[in-house]
Each structure stands twice: as C-alpha cells, then as structure tokens.
Design a protein around this motif. Structure first.
Motif, PDB file in Angstrom:
ATOM      1  N   THR A  90      60.873  10.194  12.129  1.00  0.00           N
ATOM      2  CA  THR A  90      61.273  11.023  10.989  1.00  0.00           C
ATOM      3  C   THR A  90      60.746  12.442  11.193  1.00  0.00           C
ATOM      4  O   THR A  90      59.785  12.652  11.932  1.00  0.00           O
ATOM      5  CB  THR A  90      60.701  10.508   9.648  1.00  0.00           C
ATOM      6  N   ILE A  91      61.362  13.384  10.508  1.00  0.00           N
ATOM      7  CA  ILE A  91      60.859  14.767  10.515  1.00  0.00           C
ATOM      8  C   ILE A  91      59.481  14.806   9.884  1.00  0.00           C
ATOM      9  O   ILE A  91      58.597  15.536  10.334  1.00  0.00           O
ATOM     10  CB  ILE A  91      61.838  15.700   9.760  1.00  0.00           C
ATOM     11  N   GLU A  92      59.248  14.013   8.831  1.00  0.00           N
ATOM     12  CA  GLU A  92      57.949  14.015   8.162  1.00  0.00           C
ATOM     13  C   GLU A  92      56.831  13.597   9.112  1.00  0.00           C
ATOM     14  O   GLU A  92      55.749  14.192   9.109  1.00  0.00           O
ATOM     15  CB  GLU A  92      57.976  13.093   6.931  1.00  0.00           C
ATOM     16  N   ALA A  93      57.086  12.594   9.931  1.00  0.00           N
ATOM     17  CA  ALA A  93      56.071  12.145  10.885  1.00  0.00           C
ATOM     18  C   ALA A  93      55.821  13.211  11.949  1.00  0.00           C
ATOM     19  O   ALA A  93      54.673  13.514  12.278  1.00  0.00           O
ATOM     20  CB  ALA A  93      56.503  10.829  11.539  1.00  0.00           C
ATOM     21  N   ALA A  94      56.891  13.797  12.489  1.00  0.00           N
ATOM     22  CA  ALA A  94      56.738  14.849  13.490  1.00  0.00           C
ATOM     23  C   ALA A  94      55.998  16.048  12.900  1.00  0.00           C
ATOM     24  O   ALA A  94      55.128  16.638  13.554  1.00  0.00           O
ATOM     25  CB  ALA A  94      58.108  15.272  14.021  1.00  0.00           C
ATOM     26  N   THR A  95      56.311  16.385  11.656  1.00  0.00           N
ATOM     27  CA  THR A  95      55.648  17.505  10.975  1.00  0.00           C
ATOM     28  C   THR A  95      54.156  17.237  10.811  1.00  0.00           C
ATOM     29  O   THR A  95      53.327  18.115  11.071  1.00  0.00           O
ATOM     30  CB  THR A  95      56.310  17.759   9.604  1.00  0.00           C
ATOM     31  N   ALA A  96      53.793  16.038  10.385  1.00  0.00           N
ATOM     32  CA  ALA A  96      52.381  15.701  10.189  1.00  0.00           C
ATOM     33  C   ALA A  96      51.601  15.814  11.494  1.00  0.00           C
ATOM     34  O   ALA A  96      50.496  16.365  11.530  1.00  0.00           O
ATOM     35  CB  ALA A  96      52.249  14.291   9.609  1.00  0.00           C
ATOM     36  N   VAL A  97      52.179  15.325  12.589  1.00  0.00           N
ATOM     37  CA  VAL A  97      51.504  15.387  13.885  1.00  0.00           C
ATOM     38  C   VAL A  97      51.397  16.835  14.362  1.00  0.00           C
ATOM     39  O   VAL A  97      50.333  17.289  14.790  1.00  0.00           O
ATOM     40  CB  VAL A  97      52.220  14.508  14.928  1.00  0.00           C
ATOM     41  N   ALA A  98      52.500  17.588  14.296  1.00  0.00           N
ATOM     42  CA  ALA A  98      52.485  18.978  14.767  1.00  0.00           C
ATOM     43  C   ALA A  98      51.477  19.814  13.984  1.00  0.00           C
ATOM     44  O   ALA A  98      50.691  20.565  14.577  1.00  0.00           O
ATOM     45  CB  ALA A  98      53.882  19.591  14.662  1.00  0.00           C
ATOM     46  N   LEU A  99      51.472  19.689  12.656  1.00  0.00           N
ATOM     47  CA  LEU A  99      50.527  20.460  11.844  1.00  0.00           C
ATOM     48  C   LEU A  99      49.083  20.040  12.112  1.00  0.00           C
ATOM     49  O   LEU A  99      48.190  20.883  12.227  1.00  0.00           O
ATOM     50  CB  LEU A  99      50.845  20.316  10.357  1.00  0.00           C
ATOM     51  N   GLY A 100      48.848  18.735  12.233  1.00  0.00           N
ATOM     52  CA  GLY A 100      47.497  18.243  12.493  1.00  0.00           C
ATOM     53  C   GLY A 100      46.939  18.757  13.808  1.00  0.00           C
ATOM     54  O   GLY A 100      45.802  19.236  13.877  1.00  0.00           O
TER      55      GLY A 100
END
Length: 184
Positions: A90-100
């Motif tokens: 999901t975009i949400e999962a990719a976003t969480a990893v990239a931001l982290g």
C-alpha cells in the motif's frame, strides 16, 4: 541499514495497516492491478524546484509500486536522507517506511516529507492491494495461500496458510507481521 535498525523500524510502524480480510484466488484476480505500468504523483510543491520534480518523476517511474519517496526539506533531494521505499502493498506502508528512514537519516530540523508516490496506473482504493512483485508472483498462485507483510512488503505462497506465512517471513528477517491475504 543494520538488522537491529530494520527491526526497530518494523516495530515502530504501528500506522501500517494490517491485512483487512482474506479473499479467494478468484476474488484476488478481479481486485489486483496489472503488474505494470505504474503512475507517479509528484507532491513536491514548495519543496522541489521544477527541474528536480521532472528528474524525480523520471526516476520514480522505474520504482515498483507501491512506493513513496521522502526527502528532508532542509537538505533537499540530493541528500543521503532521501529515501525511496518501494514494492510495498500500500502507499500508506511505503510512506511510513520512507518517512521513518528519512527522519532517521536527516540532519536538518524539519521533518521529512513525501515528494512522490508510485502506484498502479488507474489506481483506486480496493480491498486487496499487493506490491508489484507480489502481483507478478500471483500468476504462479494455483491454490493454497498467499501471505503478506504490511510493514515490509514481503510475501509468500504456500500450499497451506502456515506455509505461506513461513514463506513470507523467510523473505525478510523483519517480516514479523505476515498474514494470509489470499486463500482457497
């Protein structure tokens, strides 16, 4: 990234959505997007120069969906803090990893921001989303089960739910949240 840092990151991702509900292989086939092409959405207004946004769009189009690219606004696109998290479910999962990962690497004061996302062409919300690689591998699904990790993007196929979860966990050491998404 060291293994302990990856494990800490995986454990620190409570906002990554879990698998909603298991579907059959036939239902999955109707829900999944084609493995290619992908579309890129640039969200860099005020953070990226026009030439940087154009360059990022060219580079991002080659990332497997679902992907997110984060940058440190204080450091810009061409810094070590820039992170592309790709091939998630999901975009949400990719976003969480990239931001982290970006926030862990940045040296500036401002929090990292997402400047681009990559998703399947014609994307719309659906009850089942798989990474580009898992979608490609779904072509080999002949029954049994397919498990995914929402936090890492890992997946695995097996003759049973237990085998699919084990195959998913074996793909990535930090995939501790593998759950069955498709089963017959």
């Amino acid at each position: 990234m060291p293994r302990l840092a990856l494990l800490a990151l995986a454990l620190a991702l409570p906002s990554v959505p879990a698998v909603a509900q298991t579907v059959t292989g036939e239902q999955a086939a109707a829900l999944l997007f084609a493995p290619a092409p992908a579309e890129v959405e640039i969200n860099g207004q005020g953070v990226l120069a026009k030439d940087e946004a154009s360059m990022l769009a060219m580079v991002a189009k080659d990332q497997p969906y679902y992907a997110a690219i984060a940058i440190s606004p204080d450091e810009g696109l061409m810094s070590e803090a820039t992170i592309a998290a790709a091939n998630h479910h999901t975009i949400e999962a990719a976003t969480a990893v990239a931001l982290g990962e970006c926030n862990a690497k940045k040296t500036g004061a401002a929090d990292c921001v997402i400047v681009a996302v990559v998703r399947p062409e014609g994307w719309e919300a659906r009850p089942l989303q798989l990474s580009m690689s898992a979608t490609e591998d779904f072509a080999n699904y002949a029954g049994g089960a397919l498990a995914i990790s929402a936090a890492t993007g890992a997946w695995g196929i097996g003759a049973s739910a237990d085998e699919a979860v084990a195959a998913c966990a074996a793909k990535q050491e930090t995939a501790t949240d593998c759950a069955v998404a498709i089963a017959n």
